[in-house]
Design a protein around this motif. Structure first.
Motif, mmCIF file in Angstrom:
data_model
loop_
_atom_site.group_PDB
_atom_site.id
_atom_site.type_symbol
_atom_site.label_atom_id
_atom_site.label_comp_id
_atom_site.label_asym_id
_atom_site.label_seq_id
_atom_site.Cartn_x
_atom_site.Cartn_y
_atom_site.Cartn_z
ATOM 1 N N ILE A 14 0.723 -1.011 -0.314
ATOM 2 C CA ILE A 14 0.343 0.580 -0.499
ATOM 3 C C ILE A 14 0.995 1.134 -0.223
ATOM 4 N N LEU A 15 0.814 1.921 -0.785
ATOM 5 C CA LEU A 15 1.580 3.222 -1.235
ATOM 6 C C LEU A 15 1.287 4.520 0.387
ATOM 7 N N GLU A 16 1.940 4.467 0.913
ATOM 8 C CA GLU A 16 2.113 5.749 2.195
ATOM 9 C C GLU A 16 2.856 7.244 1.918
ATOM 10 N N GLU A 17 2.346 7.475 2.990
ATOM 11 C CA GLU A 17 3.230 9.789 2.639
ATOM 12 C C GLU A 17 4.560 9.313 1.935
ATOM 13 N N ARG A 18 5.471 8.714 2.859
ATOM 14 C CA ARG A 18 7.272 8.695 2.338
ATOM 15 C C ARG A 18 7.170 8.422 1.655
ATOM 16 N N SER A 56 -5.000 10.606 -0.532
ATOM 17 C CA SER A 56 -6.552 10.336 -0.934
ATOM 18 C C SER A 56 -6.588 8.681 -1.370
ATOM 19 N N ALA A 57 -6.109 7.965 -1.414
ATOM 20 C CA ALA A 57 -5.999 6.596 -1.352
ATOM 21 C C ALA A 57 -5.568 5.946 -0.079
ATOM 22 N N LEU A 58 -5.011 6.294 0.867
ATOM 23 C CA LEU A 58 -4.877 6.258 2.066
ATOM 24 C C LEU A 58 -6.413 6.378 2.606
ATOM 25 N N GLU A 59 -6.542 7.491 2.457
ATOM 26 C CA GLU A 59 -8.596 7.683 3.038
ATOM 27 C C GLU A 59 -9.500 6.236 2.143
ATOM 28 N N ARG A 60 -9.073 6.481 1.056
ATOM 29 C CA ARG A 60 -10.196 5.654 0.452
ATOM 30 C C ARG A 60 -9.646 3.881 1.144
ATOM 31 N N PHE A 61 -8.289 3.529 1.040
ATOM 32 C CA PHE A 61 -8.099 1.897 1.945
ATOM 33 C C PHE A 61 -8.456 1.598 2.934
#
Length: 180
Positions: A14-18, A56-61
């Motif tokens: 999963i993509l993270e901010e870092r 945005s992707a993390l919020e959807r996840f």
């Protein structure tokens, strides 16, 4: 966090901010190559644009409404595979993907998509997965074909890239058809 092995040496994370500097770095490096078919490339001017996408992707996840995962090839960032917003009412989702130019031609995206589709059907119990790609984007269209998706039709002028409309192929796979 979501992580899956695709094959020896290739993982989805999963993509993270870092990851924003790494993701932006590959987009910027391969900008001319990627922009041919990906309309978001021209709107990605800085690392902050990539960071916004990841947030945005993390919020959807977190809301169980889709995800974006980095494709890591021997611990080197290679691209992204993920979903658009899940249509829970109709139990379907569209998946999308992109890969850096130097990673092309190794079957990485096909294998990554196989893992994602299997996850969508087995873990999320969705009934339908779609892949859309421009008619003239043969490399992208080869992926759903290799995975056994059905070409269901064409959306006329369904995507605007670089100021021109392009027709989109719509491929679909139903849960009962998936052999994963």
């Amino acid at each position: 966090m979501f992580q899956a092995s695709v094959r020896a040496g290739v993982d989805l994370r999963i993509l993270e901010e870092r990851h924003a500097p790494t993701v932006f770095g590959l987009v910027d490096q391969d900008r001319e190559y990627l922009r041919e078919w990906l309309p978001w490339v021209d709107a990605t001017h800085a690392q902050d644009d990539t960071l916004s996408f990841i947030r945005s992707a993390l919020e959807r996840f977190a809301a169980n409404n889709g995800f974006a995962a980095g494709i890591w090839n021997h611990d080197q960032f290679a691209g992204v595979v993920g979903t658009h917003k899940v249509d829970w009412l109709n139990r379907k989702v569209e998946i999308g993907y992109w890969l850096g130019q130097s990673f092309q031609g190794q079957g990485i995206v096909t294998d990554a998509c196989r893992v994602v589709v299997t996850h969508m059907f087995r873990e999320l119990d969705l009934n339908r997965v779609e892949i859309h790609c421009a008619v003239k984007n043969g490399k992208s269209a080869a992926i759903p074909k290799r995975l056994g998706f059905t070409l269901e039709g064409t959306l006329r002028e369904g995507i605007l890239v670089q100021g021109r409309f392009h027709d989109l192929l719509v491929f679909g796979m139903l849960k009962r058809e998936w052999k994963g």
